[in-house]
Design a protein around this motif. Structure first.
Motif, PDB file in Angstrom:
ATOM      1  N   GLN A  49       0.846  -1.201   0.000  1.00 44.23           N
ATOM      2  CA  GLN A  49       0.000   0.000   0.000  1.00 44.23           C
ATOM      3  C   GLN A  49       0.879   1.249   0.000  1.00 44.23           C
ATOM      4  OE1 GLN A  49      -2.511   0.443   3.406  1.00 44.23           O
ATOM      5  NE2 GLN A  49      -3.475   2.302   2.663  1.00 44.23           N
ATOM      6  N   PRO A  50       0.927   1.940  -1.128  1.00 43.56           N
ATOM      7  CA  PRO A  50       1.695   3.196  -1.126  1.00 43.56           C
ATOM      8  C   PRO A  50       0.828   4.329  -0.585  1.00 43.56           C
ATOM      9  CG  PRO A  50       0.869   2.757  -3.314  1.00 43.56           C
ATOM     10  CD  PRO A  50       0.408   1.610  -2.444  1.00 43.56           C
ATOM     11  N   ALA A  51       1.424   5.222   0.155  1.00 43.01           N
ATOM     12  CA  ALA A  51       0.703   6.378   0.687  1.00 43.01           C
ATOM     13  C   ALA A  51       1.620   7.585   0.618  1.00 43.01           C
ATOM     14  CB  ALA A  51       0.251   6.127   2.120  1.00 43.01           C
ATOM     15  N   LEU A  52       1.178   8.642  -0.019  1.00 38.41           N
ATOM     16  CA  LEU A  52       1.987   9.846  -0.164  1.00 38.41           C
ATOM     17  C   LEU A  52       1.361  10.973   0.631  1.00 38.41           C
ATOM     18  CD1 LEU A  52       2.801   9.768  -3.978  1.00 38.41           C
ATOM     19  CD2 LEU A  52       4.256   9.044  -2.094  1.00 38.41           C
ATOM     20  N   TYR A  53       2.181  11.689   1.367  1.00 38.60           N
ATOM     21  CA  TYR A  53       1.724  12.844   2.135  1.00 38.60           C
ATOM     22  C   TYR A  53       2.532  14.050   1.686  1.00 38.60           C
ATOM     23  CZ  TYR A  53      -0.023   9.039   5.028  1.00 38.60           C
ATOM     24  OH  TYR A  53      -0.643   7.908   5.471  1.00 38.60           O
ATOM     25  N   ARG A  54       2.018  14.723   0.648  1.00 40.08           N
ATOM     26  CA  ARG A  54       2.679  15.894   0.079  1.00 40.08           C
ATOM     27  C   ARG A  54       4.105  15.543  -0.318  1.00 40.08           C
ATOM     28  NH1 ARG A  54       0.337  21.019   3.674  1.00 40.08           N
ATOM     29  NH2 ARG A  54      -1.855  20.598   3.219  1.00 40.08           N
ATOM     30  N   ILE A  73       5.633   4.085   1.933  1.00 37.57           N
ATOM     31  CA  ILE A  73       5.141   2.961   1.160  1.00 37.57           C
ATOM     32  C   ILE A  73       5.197   1.710   2.028  1.00 37.57           C
ATOM     33  CG2 ILE A  73       7.445   2.495   0.177  1.00 37.57           C
ATOM     34  CD1 ILE A  73       6.017   1.623  -2.383  1.00 37.57           C
ATOM     35  N   ASN A  74       4.103   0.945   2.054  1.00 38.18           N
ATOM     36  CA  ASN A  74       4.047  -0.309   2.799  1.00 38.18           C
ATOM     37  C   ASN A  74       4.515  -1.440   1.898  1.00 38.18           C
ATOM     38  OD1 ASN A  74       3.021   1.193   4.862  1.00 38.18           O
ATOM     39  ND2 ASN A  74       0.969   0.291   4.831  1.00 38.18           N
ATOM     40  N   LEU A  75       5.486  -2.190   2.385  1.00 38.88           N
ATOM     41  CA  LEU A  75       6.073  -3.272   1.605  1.00 38.88           C
ATOM     42  C   LEU A  75       5.915  -4.594   2.335  1.00 38.88           C
ATOM     43  CD1 LEU A  75       9.394  -1.506   0.538  1.00 38.88           C
ATOM     44  CD2 LEU A  75       7.333  -1.785  -0.851  1.00 38.88           C
ATOM     45  N   SER A  76       5.953  -5.665   1.569  1.00 40.79           N
ATOM     46  CA  SER A  76       5.888  -7.010   2.125  1.00 40.79           C
ATOM     47  C   SER A  76       7.069  -7.803   1.572  1.00 40.79           C
ATOM     48  CB  SER A  76       4.569  -7.690   1.734  1.00 40.79           C
ATOM     49  OG  SER A  76       4.564  -9.045   2.152  1.00 40.79           O
ATOM     50  N   ALA A  77       7.854  -8.430   2.472  1.00 43.01           N
ATOM     51  CA  ALA A  77       9.027  -9.202   2.054  1.00 43.01           C
ATOM     52  C   ALA A  77       9.163 -10.421   2.957  1.00 43.01           C
ATOM     53  CB  ALA A  77      10.285  -8.345   2.119  1.00 43.01           C
ATOM     54  N   ALA A  78       9.879 -11.403   2.471  1.00 42.79           N
ATOM     55  CA  ALA A  78      10.035 -12.662   3.206  1.00 42.79           C
ATOM     56  C   ALA A  78      11.112 -12.532   4.279  1.00 42.79           C
ATOM     57  CB  ALA A  78      10.390 -13.791   2.244  1.00 42.79           C
ATOM     58  N   ASP A  79      10.796 -13.065   5.481  1.00 44.41           N
ATOM     59  CA  ASP A  79      11.814 -13.098   6.523  1.00 44.41           C
ATOM     60  C   ASP A  79      12.652 -14.364   6.374  1.00 44.41           C
ATOM     61  OD1 ASP A  79      10.258 -15.170   7.491  1.00 44.41           O
ATOM     62  OD2 ASP A  79       9.525 -14.074   9.241  1.00 44.41           O
ATOM     63  N   LEU A  80      13.472 -14.695   7.362  1.00 43.85           N
ATOM     64  CA  LEU A  80      14.378 -15.840   7.247  1.00 43.85           C
ATOM     65  C   LEU A  80      13.641 -17.169   7.185  1.00 43.85           C
ATOM     66  CD1 LEU A  80      17.227 -14.745   9.708  1.00 43.85           C
ATOM     67  CD2 LEU A  80      17.008 -14.362   7.244  1.00 43.85           C
ATOM     68  N   ASP A  81      12.394 -17.204   7.713  1.00 44.86           N
ATOM     69  CA  ASP A  81      11.592 -18.432   7.681  1.00 44.86           C
ATOM     70  C   ASP A  81      10.724 -18.515   6.437  1.00 44.86           C
ATOM     71  OD1 ASP A  81      12.609 -19.191  10.171  1.00 44.86           O
ATOM     72  OD2 ASP A  81      11.062 -18.044  11.230  1.00 44.86           O
TER      73      ASP A  81
END
Length: 273
Positions: free
Chosen positions: A189-194, A199-207
Motif C-alpha cells: 500500500q503506497p501512501a503519499l503525504y505531500r 510505502i508499505n512493503l511485504s518481504a520474506a523473513d528468514l523463515d
C-alpha cells in the motif's frame, strides 16, 4: 540477512556485482554539506544582523550622542494605533540654533509643556536623530527586541544544525561501514503525504514468512517511477538494525535516506496500518 528495526530480519537476495553508491562521491554527502553550509551562512547573517540592530538601537544610550538642553517649541497630536505626540524642539549645537521634531510615543497630555526645557541626546553626525531624556518610549525596548527575536531563530538554526550533523554522521557511518544488500519486496500500500512519502512493503523473513514494513522517504524515494500496489520492487539497502536506513535503486548512483517502521500485532489485527 537484512536486519531492520524491532528485530525484523529479512532474506537478502544474491546481489549482482554492480557499482554501488559510495559515501565520498554520493549525492547524500553533497546534499548534507550544502545544507550545513546554508545553515551556517544563515546563522552568520542572523548573528550579524541582530548585532547591528542591537548596536544601532542602543547607541543613543551609550554611544557618542551629545547631551544638550532643548526647548519645546510645539506639540502636534496625531493618531497611529492610539494617540501620539510630536514635539518641536529647538537647541543650540556648536554655536548654531537647530530645530527638529521628536515622537514621545505618548499622548500630548503627558508631554512637556511648550516653552519648557528638556535634556536631549543628539547624534552629532545627524542632528535630526535625538532622544529626549524621560520620554524614550519604545526606544528603550528596541535593543531587547533585536536581542530576543534574534535569539529565537538563532536557537532554532543551531538545533537544526545539530540534527543535521547527527543525521550526517549516521548516514556516513552507514554508508562507510555498512554493506549494501539487495531486497525484493511487494508493494502492499503506497501512501503519499505531500512531499513526504511512505510505502508499505511485504518481504520474506528468514523463515519465508511474508512480513510487512513501511519505508518512509522524502520526495519520490529510491525509484525513478512510483511503484504500484501489487508490483514487485527490488532495491539496495544498508541497515544497522535501527529506524534509519539508506536505500538505492540497483545500478543507480543516488543514495536516499529512509526510515523503517514495523507494525505491531495490534495494528495488523485492527487494520490501521
Amino acid at each position: 540477512m537484512i536486519q531492520l528495526v524491532d528485530g525484523l530480519q529479512l532474506r537478502a537476495d544474491q546481489t549482482a556485482e554492480l557499482p554501488k553508491p559510495d559515501w565520498q562521491t554520493s549525492n547524500l554527502r553533497r546534499r548534507f554539506s550544502w545544507g550545513a553550509s546554508i545553515i551556517v551562512l544563515a546563522l552568520g547573517l542572523l548573528f550579524v544582523g541582530g548585532a547591528i540592530g542591537t548596536v544601532i538601537s542602543s547607541r543613543p544610550f551609550w554611544g557618542d550622542f551629545v547631551q544638550v538642553s532643548a526647548t519645546v517649541t510645539s506639540q502636534r497630536q496625531y493618531y497611529h494605533k492610539g494617540e501620539q505626540c510630536d514635539l518641536g524642539l529647538r537647541f543650540n549645537f556648536r554655536g548654531q540654533v537647530r530645530t527638529t521634531t521628536y515622537d514621545i510615543d505618548n499622548p500630548c497630555q503627558v508631554a512637556p509643556a511648550i516653552g519648557s526645557t528638556v535634556t536631549a541626546s543628539v547624534n552629532p553626525n545627524k542632528l535630526s536623530e535625538v532622544l529626549v531624556k524621560g520620554y524614550e518610549g519604545f526606544r528603550t525596548g528596541l535593543p531587547y527586541f533585536f536581542g530576543f527575536f534574534g535569539l529565537v531563530p538563532l536557537a532554532f538554526l543551531i538545533a537544526l544544525l545539530k540534527v543535521s550533523r547527527k543525521t550526517y554522521q549516521k548516514n556516513r557511518q552507514l554508508m562507510s561501514t555498512g554493506r549494501w544488500q539487495q531486497l525484493t519486496a511487494t508493494v502492499a500500500q503506497p501512501a503519499l503525504y505531500r512531499r513526504i512519502g511512505r510505502i508499505n512493503l511485504s518481504a520474506a523473513d528468514l523463515d519465508g514468512t511474508e512480513r510487512i514494513f513501511a519505508l518512509g522517504y522524502s520526495h519520490r524515494g529510491p525509484w525513478t517511477k512510483r511503484p504500484l500496489v501489487g508490483e514487485t520492487v527490488n532495491f539496495w539497502i544498508i541497515s544497522d538494525g535501527t529506524v534509519f536506513v539508506v536505500v538505492s535503486e540497483p545500478g543507480g548512483a543516488l543514495a536516499i535516506p529512509c526510515s523503517v517502521q514495523v507494525p505491531n500485532s495490534y495494528q495488523l489485527r485492527a487494520g490501521t496500518w
